[in-house]
Design a protein around this motif. Structure first.
Motif, PDB file in Angstrom:
ATOM      1  N   VAL A   1      -0.940  -4.467  -9.117  1.00 33.73           N
ATOM      2  CA  VAL A   1      -1.732  -3.770  -8.328  1.00 33.73           C
ATOM      3  C   VAL A   1      -0.915  -3.603  -6.741  1.00 33.73           C
ATOM      4  O   VAL A   1      -0.656  -4.428  -6.237  1.00 33.73           O
ATOM      5  CB  VAL A   1      -3.233  -4.290  -7.874  1.00 33.73           C
ATOM      6  N   GLN A   2      -0.948  -2.282  -6.639  1.00 39.18           N
ATOM      7  CA  GLN A   2      -0.098  -1.906  -5.256  1.00 39.18           C
ATOM      8  C   GLN A   2      -1.285  -1.196  -4.422  1.00 39.18           C
ATOM      9  O   GLN A   2      -2.200  -0.263  -4.784  1.00 39.18           O
ATOM     10  CB  GLN A   2       0.960  -1.064  -5.290  1.00 39.18           C
ATOM     11  N   LEU A   3      -1.355  -1.385  -3.073  1.00 39.91           N
ATOM     12  CA  LEU A   3      -2.296  -0.483  -2.263  1.00 39.91           C
ATOM     13  C   LEU A   3      -1.355   0.178  -1.114  1.00 39.91           C
ATOM     14  O   LEU A   3      -0.465  -0.474  -0.445  1.00 39.91           O
ATOM     15  CB  LEU A   3      -3.418  -1.703  -1.545  1.00 39.91           C
ATOM     16  N   GLN A   4      -1.691   1.320  -1.093  1.00 41.03           N
ATOM     17  CA  GLN A   4      -1.145   2.333   0.086  1.00 41.03           C
ATOM     18  C   GLN A   4      -2.055   2.652   1.185  1.00 41.03           C
ATOM     19  O   GLN A   4      -2.850   3.553   0.620  1.00 41.03           O
ATOM     20  CB  GLN A   4      -0.483   3.392  -0.968  1.00 41.03           C
ATOM     21  N   ALA A   5      -1.872   2.208   2.330  1.00 47.00           N
ATOM     22  CA  ALA A   5      -2.583   2.512   3.369  1.00 47.00           C
ATOM     23  C   ALA A   5      -1.963   3.665   4.002  1.00 47.00           C
ATOM     24  O   ALA A   5      -0.657   3.687   4.072  1.00 47.00           O
ATOM     25  CB  ALA A   5      -2.841   1.440   4.202  1.00 47.00           C
ATOM     26  N   SER A   6      -2.790   4.505   4.806  1.00 42.08           N
ATOM     27  CA  SER A   6      -2.387   5.720   5.570  1.00 42.08           C
ATOM     28  C   SER A   6      -3.335   6.266   6.419  1.00 42.08           C
ATOM     29  O   SER A   6      -4.529   5.896   6.250  1.00 42.08           O
ATOM     30  CB  SER A   6      -1.770   7.084   4.733  1.00 42.08           C
ATOM     31  N   GLY A   7      -2.959   7.046   7.368  1.00 38.33           N
ATOM     32  CA  GLY A   7      -3.869   7.596   8.243  1.00 38.33           C
ATOM     33  C   GLY A   7      -3.918   7.259   9.780  1.00 38.33           C
ATOM     34  O   GLY A   7      -4.457   7.934  10.583  1.00 38.33           O
ATOM     35  N   GLY A   8      -3.106   6.209   9.815  1.00 35.44           N
ATOM     36  CA  GLY A   8      -3.092   5.626  11.117  1.00 35.44           C
ATOM     37  C   GLY A   8      -2.370   6.732  12.029  1.00 35.44           C
ATOM     38  O   GLY A   8      -1.670   7.668  11.652  1.00 35.44           O
ATOM     39  N   LEU A  83     -13.096   5.303  19.278  1.00 29.79           N
ATOM     40  CA  LEU A  83     -11.959   4.374  19.401  1.00 29.79           C
ATOM     41  C   LEU A  83     -11.604   4.119  20.863  1.00 29.79           C
ATOM     42  O   LEU A  83     -11.809   4.730  21.939  1.00 29.79           O
ATOM     43  CB  LEU A  83     -10.630   4.905  18.909  1.00 29.79           C
ATOM     44  N   ARG A  84     -11.277   2.643  21.061  1.00 28.45           N
ATOM     45  CA  ARG A  84     -10.998   1.759  22.192  1.00 28.45           C
ATOM     46  C   ARG A  84      -9.722   1.051  22.191  1.00 28.45           C
ATOM     47  O   ARG A  84      -9.200   0.961  21.095  1.00 28.45           O
ATOM     48  CB  ARG A  84     -12.324   0.716  22.479  1.00 28.45           C
ATOM     49  N   PRO A  85      -9.116   1.058  23.353  1.00 23.83           N
ATOM     50  CA  PRO A  85      -7.843   0.462  23.358  1.00 23.83           C
ATOM     51  C   PRO A  85      -7.860  -1.005  22.608  1.00 23.83           C
ATOM     52  O   PRO A  85      -6.631  -1.295  21.956  1.00 23.83           O
ATOM     53  CB  PRO A  85      -7.416   0.120  24.863  1.00 23.83           C
ATOM     54  N   GLU A  86      -8.895  -1.640  22.630  1.00 23.42           N
ATOM     55  CA  GLU A  86      -8.900  -2.796  21.943  1.00 23.42           C
ATOM     56  C   GLU A  86      -8.979  -2.629  20.336  1.00 23.42           C
ATOM     57  O   GLU A  86      -8.872  -3.660  19.784  1.00 23.42           O
ATOM     58  CB  GLU A  86     -10.102  -3.830  22.604  1.00 23.42           C
ATOM     59  N   ASP A  87      -9.059  -1.592  19.877  1.00 23.97           N
ATOM     60  CA  ASP A  87      -9.090  -1.146  18.368  1.00 23.97           C
ATOM     61  C   ASP A  87      -7.784  -1.298  18.089  1.00 23.97           C
ATOM     62  O   ASP A  87      -7.347  -0.994  16.877  1.00 23.97           O
ATOM     63  CB  ASP A  87      -9.799  -0.006  18.101  1.00 23.97           C
ATOM     64  N   THR A  88      -6.539  -1.097  18.944  1.00 26.23           N
ATOM     65  CA  THR A  88      -5.305  -1.181  18.701  1.00 26.23           C
ATOM     66  C   THR A  88      -4.879  -2.021  17.747  1.00 26.23           C
ATOM     67  O   THR A  88      -5.004  -3.487  17.838  1.00 26.23           O
ATOM     68  CB  THR A  88      -4.409  -0.888  19.801  1.00 26.23           C
ATOM     69  N   GLY A  89      -4.040  -1.873  16.633  1.00 19.38           N
ATOM     70  CA  GLY A  89      -3.471  -2.756  15.697  1.00 19.38           C
ATOM     71  C   GLY A  89      -3.042  -2.263  14.475  1.00 19.38           C
ATOM     72  O   GLY A  89      -2.966  -1.183  14.125  1.00 19.38           O
ATOM     73  N   ILE A  90      -2.463  -3.102  13.603  1.00 15.32           N
ATOM     74  CA  ILE A  90      -2.128  -2.880  12.296  1.00 15.32           C
ATOM     75  C   ILE A  90      -3.341  -2.807  11.282  1.00 15.32           C
ATOM     76  O   ILE A  90      -4.054  -3.923  11.191  1.00 15.32           O
ATOM     77  CB  ILE A  90      -0.931  -3.680  11.756  1.00 15.32           C
ATOM     78  N   TYR A  91      -3.580  -1.778  10.572  1.00 11.92           N
ATOM     79  CA  TYR A  91      -4.990  -2.025   9.758  1.00 11.92           C
ATOM     80  C   TYR A  91      -4.480  -2.124   8.438  1.00 11.92           C
ATOM     81  O   TYR A  91      -3.641  -1.296   7.845  1.00 11.92           O
ATOM     82  CB  TYR A  91      -5.901  -0.866   9.878  1.00 11.92           C
ATOM     83  N   PHE A 102      -5.220  -8.898  -3.180  1.00 13.38           N
ATOM     84  CA  PHE A 102      -4.144  -7.665  -2.817  1.00 13.38           C
ATOM     85  C   PHE A 102      -4.104  -7.291  -1.533  1.00 13.38           C
ATOM     86  O   PHE A 102      -5.282  -6.964  -1.269  1.00 13.38           O
ATOM     87  CB  PHE A 102      -4.230  -6.639  -3.892  1.00 13.38           C
ATOM     88  N   TRP A 103      -3.101  -6.954  -1.076  1.00 15.69           N
ATOM     89  CA  TRP A 103      -2.856  -6.402   0.415  1.00 15.69           C
ATOM     90  C   TRP A 103      -2.116  -5.150   0.269  1.00 15.69           C
ATOM     91  O   TRP A 103      -1.047  -5.364  -0.629  1.00 15.69           O
ATOM     92  CB  TRP A 103      -2.130  -7.479   1.211  1.00 15.69           C
ATOM     93  N   GLY A 104      -2.293  -4.287   1.129  1.00 22.03           N
ATOM     94  CA  GLY A 104      -1.655  -3.148   1.311  1.00 22.03           C
ATOM     95  C   GLY A 104      -0.567  -3.434   2.498  1.00 22.03           C
ATOM     96  O   GLY A 104      -0.478  -4.451   3.175  1.00 22.03           O
ATOM     97  N   GLN A 105       0.311  -2.337   3.050  1.00 19.38           N
ATOM     98  CA  GLN A 105       1.261  -2.854   3.777  1.00 19.38           C
ATOM     99  C   GLN A 105       0.759  -2.571   5.380  1.00 19.38           C
ATOM    100  O   GLN A 105       1.575  -2.801   6.236  1.00 19.38           O
ATOM    101  CB  GLN A 105       2.529  -1.825   3.442  1.00 19.38           C
ATOM    102  N   GLY A 106      -0.158  -1.960   5.647  1.00 14.96           N
ATOM    103  CA  GLY A 106      -1.010  -1.523   6.779  1.00 14.96           C
ATOM    104  C   GLY A 106      -0.513  -0.318   7.338  1.00 14.96           C
ATOM    105  O   GLY A 106       0.606   0.200   7.030  1.00 14.96           O
TER     106      GLY A 106
END
Length: 113
Positions: A1-8, A83-91, A102-106
Motif C-alpha cells: 500500500v502506498q499513500l500519496q499526500a498532497s495539497g500543502g 490556520l495559525r503559524p503554529e500549524d506549520t509542519g509536515i503533514y 502505512f505512512w505517506g511521504q508528507g
C-alpha cells in the motif's frame, strides 16, 4: 500500500488548505485513517483520524480542521482553516489495516504570520 499526500503550501495566517491522501489500493478496507503532523524540532503528533464511525481531533485543531474520507476514491481529506503559524509542519497521512501501519511521504504546510 502506498499513500500519496498532497495539497500543502504556503499560506497566511487565517488561510485555508485542503490536504488529500490517496491510497494505492482500496481505502475502504482500512480500519482507520488519519493525519499527523511534525513541526520542526518536535515529535510527530496526531491531528485527526477516522476509525469506523468515530472521528476525533487534537484539541489544538478542533473547530478549525475537518477530516473526511471518500472510500470510492481511496482518499482521505483534511480541510484546514483558520490556520495559525503554529500549524506549520509536515503533514503525514496514515492508514491502518489490522496490525499494519502505512505512512505517506508528507506534505509541507507553512503558515506565515
Amino acid at each position: 500500500v502506498q499513500l500519496q499526500a498532497s495539497g500543502g503550501g504556503l499560506v497566511q495566517a487565517g488561510g485555508s488548505l485542503r490536504l488529500s491522501c490517496t491510497a494505492s489500493s482500496s481505502g475502504g478496507r482500512f480500519n482507520a485513517m488519519g493525519w499527523y503532523r511534525q513541526a520542526p524540532g518536535k515529535q510527530r503528533e496526531l491531528v485527526a483520524y477516522k476509525s469506523g464511525g468515530v472521528t476525533d481531533y487534537a484539541d489544538s485543531v478542533k473547530g478549525r480542521f475537518t477530516v473526511s474520507r471518500d472510500n470510492n476514491k481511496n482518499t482521505l481529506y483534511l480541510q484546514v482553516s483558520g490556520l495559525r503559524p503554529e500549524d506549520t509542519g509536515i503533514y503525514y497521512c496514515n492508514a491502518r489495516l489490522g496490525w499494519q501501519s502505512f505512512w505517506g511521504q508528507g506534505t509541507q504546510v507553512t503558515v506565515s504570520s
